[in-house]
Design an enzyme around this catalytic site. Structure first.
Site, PDB file in Angstrom:
ATOM      1  N   VAL A  32       5.366   0.980  -1.398  1.00  0.00           N
ATOM      2  CA  VAL A  32       4.156   1.684  -0.971  1.00  0.00           C
ATOM      3  C   VAL A  32       3.128   0.676  -0.457  1.00  0.00           C
ATOM      4  O   VAL A  32       3.082  -0.462  -0.910  1.00  0.00           O
ATOM      5  CB  VAL A  32       3.577   2.536  -2.131  1.00  0.00           C
ATOM      6  CG1 VAL A  32       3.074   1.684  -3.258  1.00  0.00           C
ATOM      7  CG2 VAL A  32       2.508   3.481  -1.656  1.00  0.00           C
ATOM      8  N   CYS A  33       2.348   1.117   0.520  1.00  0.00           N
ATOM      9  CA  CYS A  33       1.217   0.335   1.031  1.00  0.00           C
ATOM     10  C   CYS A  33       0.091   1.334   1.278  1.00  0.00           C
ATOM     11  O   CYS A  33       0.109   2.426   0.728  1.00  0.00           O
ATOM     12  CB  CYS A  33       1.606  -0.434   2.293  1.00  0.00           C
ATOM     13  SG  CYS A  33       2.006   0.611   3.699  1.00  0.00           S
ATOM     14  N   ALA A  34      -0.869   0.982   2.096  1.00  0.00           N
ATOM     15  CA  ALA A  34      -2.005   1.879   2.332  1.00  0.00           C
ATOM     16  C   ALA A  34      -1.614   3.124   3.119  1.00  0.00           C
ATOM     17  O   ALA A  34      -1.979   4.242   2.764  1.00  0.00           O
ATOM     18  CB  ALA A  34      -3.124   1.131   3.047  1.00  0.00           C
TER      19      ALA A  34
END
Length: 135
Positions: free
Chosen positions: A93-95
């Site tokens: 996951v990232c932004a």
């Protein structure tokens, strides 16, 4: 045949609505990413490990509960230390999901065959009203 000619507008509406319903499935099948709800199911049912590939400052401002932080630029060197079991599902996951998609390729190259990106990243996680913690 008379039915088709008399009701061509209804048939057209039914076909177009079916196409609109199928479009997300077709698009999702090619992107290799997972919805926030799908991620929750993997976490609960298969004990998936969540790895946040954002920078430490971003991670500290808020992240998925239980996520481990391994920045994308350090993924190749530090992922093996953060997630030892390569057989468990790995959720990246990232932004917004862009960096996580790149991280999937790196993780699979390292032997994590069940690596998947969370579509939309932390943004979609928050939009689904799922819990976030701050470091």
């Amino acid at each position: 045949m008379k039915f088709i000619v008399d009701n061509w507008m209804l048939i057209l509406i039914a076909l177009s609505s079916g196409g609109m319903l199928a479009w997300p499935l077709l698009r999702g099948a090619t992107s290799g990413s997972l919805t926030a709800q799908g991620a929750v199911q993997l976490i609960n049912r298969e004990r998936a490990v969540v790895v946040d590939v954002r920078e430490p400052e971003e991670f500290a401002s808020g992240h998925m509960i239980g996520a481990r932080n391994v920045p994308l630029n350090q993924l190749e060197t530090k992922l093996a230390g953060a997630v030892k079991n390569k057989t468990v599902p790995l959720l990246l996951v990232c932004a917004t999901g862009t960096r996580a998609q790149r991280a999937v390729g790196i993780a699979k190259k390292l032997g994590y065959e069940q690596a998947q990106a969370v579509a939309g990243g932390l943004k979609s996680w928050k939009e689904a009203n799922l819990p976030v913690e701050k470091a």
